[in-house]
Design a protein around this motif. Structure first.
Motif, PDB file in Angstrom:
ATOM      1  N   ASN A 103      29.730 -24.585  22.347  1.00 42.11           N
ATOM      2  CA  ASN A 103      28.874 -22.429  22.592  1.00 42.11           C
ATOM      3  C   ASN A 103      27.226 -22.872  23.097  1.00 42.11           C
ATOM      4  OD1 ASN A 103      31.297 -21.761  21.141  1.00 42.11           O
ATOM      5  ND2 ASN A 103      30.577 -22.721  19.614  1.00 42.11           N
ATOM      6  N   VAL A 104      27.183 -21.471  23.568  1.00 46.15           N
ATOM      7  CA  VAL A 104      25.503 -21.052  23.946  1.00 46.15           C
ATOM      8  C   VAL A 104      25.069 -19.522  24.162  1.00 46.15           C
ATOM      9  CG1 VAL A 104      26.819 -20.951  26.568  1.00 46.15           C
ATOM     10  CG2 VAL A 104      24.811 -21.768  26.600  1.00 46.15           C
ATOM     11  N   PHE A 105      24.504 -19.453  23.433  1.00 45.89           N
ATOM     12  CA  PHE A 105      24.387 -18.851  23.603  1.00 45.89           C
ATOM     13  C   PHE A 105      22.731 -17.667  24.627  1.00 45.89           C
ATOM     14  CE2 PHE A 105      25.860 -19.435  19.805  1.00 45.89           C
ATOM     15  CZ  PHE A 105      26.847 -18.537  19.258  1.00 45.89           C
ATOM     16  N   TRP A 106      22.498 -17.136  25.663  1.00 46.22           N
ATOM     17  CA  TRP A 106      21.299 -16.096  25.592  1.00 46.22           C
ATOM     18  C   TRP A 106      20.541 -15.543  25.581  1.00 46.22           C
ATOM     19  CZ3 TRP A 106      26.330 -17.238  27.727  1.00 46.22           C
ATOM     20  CH2 TRP A 106      26.561 -15.983  28.379  1.00 46.22           C
ATOM     21  N   GLN A 107      19.703 -15.359  25.912  1.00 49.74           N
ATOM     22  CA  GLN A 107      18.577 -14.399  25.710  1.00 49.74           C
ATOM     23  C   GLN A 107      16.692 -14.441  26.197  1.00 49.74           C
ATOM     24  OE1 GLN A 107      19.558 -16.065  22.737  1.00 49.74           O
ATOM     25  NE2 GLN A 107      18.041 -17.348  23.310  1.00 49.74           N
ATOM     26  N   ILE A 135      21.174 -27.578  29.007  1.00 49.84           N
ATOM     27  CA  ILE A 135      20.818 -26.285  29.161  1.00 49.84           C
ATOM     28  C   ILE A 135      20.233 -25.340  28.481  1.00 49.84           C
ATOM     29  CG2 ILE A 135      23.561 -26.234  27.918  1.00 49.84           C
ATOM     30  CD1 ILE A 135      23.095 -24.231  30.942  1.00 49.84           C
ATOM     31  N   TYR A 136      19.648 -26.030  26.896  1.00 51.43           N
ATOM     32  CA  TYR A 136      19.577 -25.472  25.981  1.00 51.43           C
ATOM     33  C   TYR A 136      17.512 -25.400  26.316  1.00 51.43           C
ATOM     34  CZ  TYR A 136      23.155 -26.146  23.590  1.00 51.43           C
ATOM     35  OH  TYR A 136      24.637 -25.948  22.746  1.00 51.43           O
ATOM     36  N   ASP A 137      17.246 -24.446  27.374  1.00 58.40           N
ATOM     37  CA  ASP A 137      15.442 -24.235  28.020  1.00 58.40           C
ATOM     38  C   ASP A 137      15.608 -22.879  28.329  1.00 58.40           C
ATOM     39  OD1 ASP A 137      13.194 -25.291  28.354  1.00 58.40           O
ATOM     40  OD2 ASP A 137      13.985 -26.967  29.103  1.00 58.40           O
ATOM     41  N   VAL A 164      21.715 -22.245  37.724  1.00 57.77           N
ATOM     42  CA  VAL A 164      22.587 -22.049  36.980  1.00 57.77           C
ATOM     43  C   VAL A 164      22.310 -20.583  37.660  1.00 57.77           C
ATOM     44  CG1 VAL A 164      22.917 -20.557  34.862  1.00 57.77           C
ATOM     45  CG2 VAL A 164      22.011 -22.522  34.488  1.00 57.77           C
ATOM     46  N   VAL A 165      23.653 -20.057  38.130  1.00 56.29           N
ATOM     47  CA  VAL A 165      24.147 -19.566  38.932  1.00 56.29           C
ATOM     48  C   VAL A 165      25.384 -18.460  38.207  1.00 56.29           C
ATOM     49  CG1 VAL A 165      24.880 -18.478  41.588  1.00 56.29           C
ATOM     50  CG2 VAL A 165      23.900 -20.338  40.940  1.00 56.29           C
ATOM     51  N   LEU A 182      16.060 -16.460  31.481  1.00 58.21           N
ATOM     52  CA  LEU A 182      17.185 -16.705  30.153  1.00 58.21           C
ATOM     53  C   LEU A 182      16.897 -17.834  28.934  1.00 58.21           C
ATOM     54  CD1 LEU A 182      20.533 -15.281  31.891  1.00 58.21           C
ATOM     55  CD2 LEU A 182      19.205 -14.357  30.251  1.00 58.21           C
ATOM     56  N   ASN A 183      16.817 -17.644  27.773  1.00 60.61           N
ATOM     57  CA  ASN A 183      16.102 -19.153  27.045  1.00 60.61           C
ATOM     58  C   ASN A 183      17.735 -19.237  26.766  1.00 60.61           C
ATOM     59  OD1 ASN A 183      15.558 -20.568  25.277  1.00 60.61           O
ATOM     60  ND2 ASN A 183      14.912 -19.252  23.686  1.00 60.61           N
ATOM     61  N   PHE A 184      18.416 -20.282  26.444  1.00 60.24           N
ATOM     62  CA  PHE A 184      19.855 -20.851  26.321  1.00 60.24           C
ATOM     63  C   PHE A 184      19.544 -21.458  24.840  1.00 60.24           C
ATOM     64  CE2 PHE A 184      20.014 -20.278  30.958  1.00 60.24           C
ATOM     65  CZ  PHE A 184      21.824 -19.650  30.865  1.00 60.24           C
TER      66      PHE A 184
END
Length: 193
Positions: A103-107, A135-137, A164-165, A182-184
């Motif tokens: 699971n990943v979230f982004w904002q 990915i978490y960056d 990331v595309v 985007l911050n994942f």
């Protein structure tokens, strides 16, 4: 000042749209270097996007032609809005060939000549991901898309060697050009920074 802002945004757009060389190192079996073929991505995208995916093949082929084959991809949804200053929030699942699904979230915030709101289904192709934790960056990028009802859009974000595309099929109206990131994260948050 307005002309200077336009010039700066245009320069950033040009710099970030330069091709990024795909990393090609031999990795041991079972590493995150195991990639997805164009056909696998198209199958996943068509199942996820459904009938809206008519232009999906050309966008995936363009991304694969420019960056190579991804070693992960994310399927999810997001919502965003802007009146010069904007914010974007999303959630999804990152699929890897042999490191599992995560699971990943982004904002993220955006700033520029950008007006409107949209909700999108998003497929993000992830290139050169050395480990799940990478990915978490924060991934900076320039977004110069026009979303119309049922429209498709593509952009590119880069941090170190990881690219990331995001390819999105949006519903709503949003037009303009903006700079942001985007911050994942592992958990959802309302803070876009």
């Amino acid at each position: 000042m307005f002309k200077r802002l336009i010039g700066t945004l245009s320069l950033l757009l040009c710099l970030l749209s330069l091709p990024v060389a795909a990393q090609s190192q031999v990795q041991p079996q079972g590493s995150l270097s195991d990639t997805y073929s164009t056909n696998e991505l198209l199958d996943a995208g068509h199942q996820f996007f459904g009938s809206v995916a008519s232009g999906l093949a050309s966008l995936i082929e363009r991304a694969v032609g420019q960056y190579g084959q991804p070693n992960a991809y994310i399927l999810g949804q997001e919502g965003s809005g802007a009146l010069f200053v904007g914010a974007r929030y999303g959630e999804g699942v990152m699929y890897t060939r042999n490191a599992g699904n995560h699971n990943v979230f982004w904002q993220g915030p955006s700033l520029g000549l950008n007006i409107g709101a949209d909700g999108s289904r998003v497929m993000m192709l992830v290139y050169n991901l050395p480990a799940i934790e990478s990915i978490y960056d924060r991934y900076p990028g320039v977004d110069g898309s026009i979303y119309a009802v049922g429209g498709l859009g593509m952009t590119a974000l880069k941090r170190h060697n990881v690219v990331v595309v995001p390819i999105s099929a949006g519903i709503g109206v949003r037009a303009g050009i903006s700079v942001g990131y985007l911050n994942f994260t592992r958990e959802p948050t309302w803070n876009p920074f």
